[in-house]
Design a protein around this motif. Structure first.
Motif, PDB file in Angstrom:
ATOM      1  N   THR A  11      29.235 -27.545 -31.966  1.00 21.49           N
ATOM      2  CA  THR A  11      27.995 -28.036 -31.821  1.00 21.49           C
ATOM      3  C   THR A  11      26.941 -27.327 -32.721  1.00 21.49           C
ATOM      4  O   THR A  11      26.235 -27.932 -33.376  1.00 21.49           O
ATOM      5  N   ARG A  36      25.108 -34.977 -17.870  1.00 23.80           N
ATOM      6  CA  ARG A  36      25.611 -36.149 -18.708  1.00 23.80           C
ATOM      7  C   ARG A  36      26.868 -36.194 -18.949  1.00 23.80           C
ATOM      8  O   ARG A  36      27.657 -35.147 -19.015  1.00 23.80           O
ATOM      9  N   GLU A  37      27.571 -37.260 -19.325  1.00 25.62           N
ATOM     10  CA  GLU A  37      28.862 -37.372 -19.835  1.00 25.62           C
ATOM     11  C   GLU A  37      29.137 -36.387 -20.952  1.00 25.62           C
ATOM     12  O   GLU A  37      30.291 -36.052 -21.299  1.00 25.62           O
ATOM     13  N   GLN A  38      28.091 -36.522 -22.018  1.00 26.48           N
ATOM     14  CA  GLN A  38      28.288 -35.969 -23.097  1.00 26.48           C
ATOM     15  C   GLN A  38      28.391 -34.371 -23.137  1.00 26.48           C
ATOM     16  O   GLN A  38      28.456 -33.699 -24.343  1.00 26.48           O
ATOM     17  N   ASP A  39      27.571 -33.811 -22.225  1.00 28.32           N
ATOM     18  CA  ASP A  39      27.495 -32.555 -21.991  1.00 28.32           C
ATOM     19  C   ASP A  39      28.644 -31.775 -21.439  1.00 28.32           C
ATOM     20  O   ASP A  39      29.666 -32.271 -20.840  1.00 28.32           O
ATOM     21  N   THR A  40      28.804 -30.401 -21.532  1.00 33.01           N
ATOM     22  CA  THR A  40      30.068 -29.682 -21.210  1.00 33.01           C
ATOM     23  C   THR A  40      29.933 -28.543 -20.183  1.00 33.01           C
ATOM     24  O   THR A  40      28.949 -27.831 -20.433  1.00 33.01           O
ATOM     25  N   ASP A  42      23.668 -31.146 -25.069  1.00 33.81           N
ATOM     26  CA  ASP A  42      23.625 -31.525 -26.547  1.00 33.81           C
ATOM     27  C   ASP A  42      22.409 -32.612 -26.576  1.00 33.81           C
ATOM     28  O   ASP A  42      22.003 -33.350 -25.379  1.00 33.81           O
TER      29      ASP A  42
END
Length: 848
Positions: free
Chosen positions: A449, A499-503, A517
């Motif tokens: 990232t 969210r889904e795109q977060d880790t 992100d």
């Protein structure tokens, strides 16, 4: 004696001194241990001066050690004073005085008595005619003391002896440092040697296992070749035995096969150290081979196991003549699967205790037996082909089916292995407990990232470092299993906030981290942090009990500077989390350089506090405790302040906060008691005025801490009945048992005890009735709302409760005459005025 004789004697003395000093210098290159150096130093020193009574004291950080001690009168100090540490004993004697003064000291009995009267030392051990101690310095720092002493008046130390001792002390300081370094180097070499040895043994084991696997593979190939060979029966089985002998000891081995009608046993191969005559074919009975065929499982038996089967009637009950196992030590039997069923047995056994089989040998033979059985089966097939070509087609079909089944098994095994490989890859990058990405996987994603955002300046991302509150309490009270449940439930709640795109990842313990992100601004990260705090503030159901937790969150945003890395971002988020903890937990902090620099300043200030304690720069001040009956000062409450060169005045409360962060509360309390003891005579207290001191309850949680406090109180230069020690009501409520035990031990010293900050709602008067306390100080906040009627009722209730228990009640935090008049009308007898330090510079640093 004429001048020539005097010169000659002086020359001999100088020559002897030089030889002794050279001998001391050579010790560093000849001795193997520090102890040998000390004995050699003592031996050479006795050649120069009277040194039968000699010892060396060395500093190890803040403690004193006694690596060498020789005395003709006294035992070792640790034996003379077994109830206290050796370091404390040495510090309160002449040795400690020399280290503090950093100067040589030649002391006789009269001088020792004078120093004791001044309170500089405690006169320890037997009185000596002369005691001479020289500090050992290295780089202008005192690292120890050399001491010689004389118990006889005819032995005295002159100026030459003193000069010699001073010279030797300077000479051996470097030698001691070199020997210490050499000893540490040797320990490091030994440790590295052990590590290399362990690595070598591991490598040997790996080589052995690899060679063993190669031998197994080679043996399997040889067995496969035998299956297609044209060898006759006896040669065929002899070659099988040779292959088995490559894998494990097989001096005693036989193969037994069932006849075609399953009514007889035949022994096509047999070798034994006791007999060269193979058994003849026989009918099935209750022998050991028959038992193995019936069981259809591999067996490893010793003599005890064989005898147990005999006693149970499993073997040789109907045919005892078959029992030839008396001399066997161990026996391994493997069923041979021929044509889909047990068609015989393979056995190896030993007659010696030196030859022992293990379960891994049984497993190996079991694996090989499958191939042996296949080879025998193929051999049978070949012989059957010779006997009847009519059965060929049926055998081919049967073998084709077996190959198909084997192929299916192989495909199934390959599929299973692929699943295992995928699982191993997943396990290597995920946390085993929560299933979240672990540190390795998270740092890889963070680096990716960061690389993307460094190439493209569009957008931002943020890092949230989350540390759970009270996780240790869960483990300590409910157990580690519930602690694991708590972490799993926490990971689920955290997943609901992103969210889904977060880790979301778990770094270890109770630390989680989130990579957010594609953010528009810092407000997006703050919104997520607030959602997390709200979610984790909800009660957890652990083992049927509701448990409240929380978290401290540190936020670090990307793009703050050009040279940022994944490690620096994680460090900044961790730093922000630490600042959130210092602000009271249950909150979040966004990292910025100013806060970071403030944190570094706080750490520097903690180090300066240690130096200030050592240099006695912390000063005492006193708050007045006044009787409302006659306005007399009945007590003085001890407070501390620190006039800092850069930050100005640091008050008592800020000092306590700083000491708590630096884990120095106990040191600060002992410092206060020692300063109070040294300044007591200058206070000129009236006989009716006592001293109040509030100290940390950490003194009561460990035996060694309580023992240290009692020793410090025993050394006070004033009557302990003039002192009242106060402990926090909050700490009492959290740990009643340790406070009760500690109070009983402190009362043995005649010191008075009290509870401070009472009235916060943490404990009841019932609790106080079981404790040996004589005074209570109310929470200062209670004095601020005294004009309220409801507040006055509360104060009256506390006053009446204290009077019923015959406990003196003091209202703390009074700062006006109006408050004094009101409290007097309400029946209170004593107040403590709020300390005013107007004559100091009121500029305190910002302490987190």
């Amino acid at each position: 004696m004429n001048n020539k004789d005097q010169l000659e004697a002086e020359f001999k003395r100088i020559e002897s001194a030089q030889q002794a000093l050279l001998g001391i210098s050579d010790l560093a290159n000849t001795v193997n241990t520090m102890q040998e150096f000390y004995y050699g130093l003592h031996r050479h020193l006795k050649q120069l001066i009277p040194a039968d009574n000699f010892y060396i004291a060395l500093k190890n950080q803040d403690r004193l050690e006694l690596p060498f001690f020789a005395d003709e009168k006294d035992a070792h100090p640790s034996e003379l004073y077994p109830d206290e540490s050796l370091s404390d004993t040495l510090k309160r004697g002449l040795t400690g005085y020399v280290i503090r003064s950093q100067k040589p000291l030649l002391c006789d009995e009269e001088m020792a008595e004078h120093l004791e009267e001044l309170g500089e030392i405690d006169n320890l051990g037997s009185p000596s005619h002369q005691w001479f101690g020289v500090p050992i310095t290295h780089h202008e720092i005192v690292v120890g003391v050399l001491v010689v002493q004389s118990y006889r008046t005819e032995i005295s130390y002159g100026s030459r002896d003193q000069e010699l001792m001073v010279f030797i002390s300077h000479h051996i300081a470097g030698v001691l440092e070199r020997l210490r370094h050499q000893q540490q180097l040797e320990l490091a070499i030994d440790q590295r040697t052990q590590e290399l040895s362990h690595a070598y043994e591991k490598l040997k084991l790996e080589v052995y296992e690899r060679r063993r696997a190669e031998r197994l593979q080679r043996s399997l190939f040889e067995i496969a070749d035998l299956a297609t060979s044209n060898l006759e029966g006896s040669e065929f089985y002899a070659e099988l035995h040779r292959v088995i002998g490559h894998l494990l000891p097989a001096q005693n081995c036989y193969i037994a096969l069932l006849s075609e009608d399953n009514t007889q046993l035949e022994f096509p191969f047999y070798v034994s150290q006791l007999s060269k005559v193979p058994p003849k074919p026989r009918a099935l009975k209750d022998g050991l081979v028959e038992y193995l065929i019936r069981s259809q499982r591999p067996m490893l038996l010793d003599q005890n196991g064989l005898q147990k089967l005999i006693h149970q009637g499993e073997i040789y009950s109907r045919a005892p003549d078959l029992n030839q196992t008396q001399q066997m030590k161990q026996w391994i039997g493997i069923p041979l699967m021929i044509q889909g069923s047990v068609g015989g047995a393979l056995a190896v056994y030993s007659f010696s205790n030196d030859q022992k089989y293990q379960f891994k040998d049984m497993d190996l033979l079991t694996f090989v037996s499958q191939h042996i059985a296949t080879a025998i089966e193929r051999k049978y097939a070949t012989e059957t082909l010779k006997r009847s070509n009519e059965e060929l087609e049926e055998k081919v079909i049967e073998r084709t089916r077996e190959l198909a089944r084997a192929n299916k098994d192989l495909q199934r095994e390959i599929s299973q292995r692929r699943k295992v490989e995928l699982q191993l890859k997943h396990d290597a990058s995920h946390d085993a407990l929560t299933g979240l990405p672990n540190r390795m996987m998270f740092m890889a994603r963070l680096q990716d990232t960061l690389s993307i955002h460094q190439r493209s300046t569009v957008g931002q991302f943020a890092l949230l470092f989350i540390d759970l509150d009270r996780f240790k309490l869960v483990n300590d009270t409910l157990g580690h299993l519930e602690g694991d449940h708590f972490l799993v439930e926490t990971s689920k709640r955290l997943g609901l906030c992103i969210r889904e795109q977060d880790t979301l990842a778990r770094l270890g313990g109770d630390e989680f981290v989130i990579l957010l992100d594609h953010l528009h601004s810092i407000d997006d990260a703050k919104d997520v942090a607030e959602r997390i705090l709200a979610e984790l503030a909800k009660p957890f159901n652990l083992n049927g009990k509701m448990f409240n937790s929380g978290a401290s969150i540190g936020i670090a945003m990307s793009g703050r500077h050009n040279n940022e890395t994944s490690e620096s971002l994680l460090r900044d988020a961790d730093t922000a989390m630490y600042m959130a903890k210092t602000r009271g937990k249950g909150c979040y902090v966004v990292f910025d350089e100013q806060s970071h620099q403030q944190l570094l300043r706080n750490i520097s200030l903690e180090n300066e506090l240690r130096a200030a304690l050592e240099n006695c720069q912390i000063q005492l001040s006193f708050a007045k405790v006044e009787s409302l009956h006659n306005s007399k000062e009945i007590a003085r409450d001890v407070k501390l302040y620190w006039q800092h060169a850069e930050y100005g005045l640091i008050s008592h409360e800020h000092l306590l906060n700083l000491a708590e962060q630096a884990n120095m509360l106990l040191d600060l309390d002992r410092y206060t008691i020692e300063m109070l003891s040294s300044q007591f005579s200058s206070l000129a207290l009236p006989s009716y005025t006592s001293l109040h001191l509030t100290i940390s309850s950490q003194h009561l949680t460990h035996k060694h801490a309580l023992r240290s406090l009692k020793n410090c109180l025993r050394n006070c230069q004033f009557p302990l009945d003039k002192l009242c020690l106060f402990f926090s009501e909050l700490a009492l409520a959290r740990d009643n048992e340790n406070h009760a035990n500690g109070f009983e031990e402190l009362r043995e010293l005649d010191v008075n005890l009290g509870i401070s900050s009472f009235g916060s709602g943490y404990s009841s008067m019932v609790t106080l009735s079981f404790l040996p306390i004589s005074q209570l100080k109310l929470e200062p906040e209670l004095a601020h709302g005294i004009r309220s009627t409801r507040h006055q009722r509360l104060l009256n209730a506390l006053r009446l409760s204290a009077e019923s228990l015959k406990i003196e009640l003091i209202v703390d935090g009074v700062n006006s005459q109006t408050q004094v008049n009101t409290l007097k009308q309400m029946g209170f007898v004593a107040v403590q005025h709020q300390l005013q330090l107007e004559h100091f510079i009121a500029a305190e640093p910002q302490l987190n």
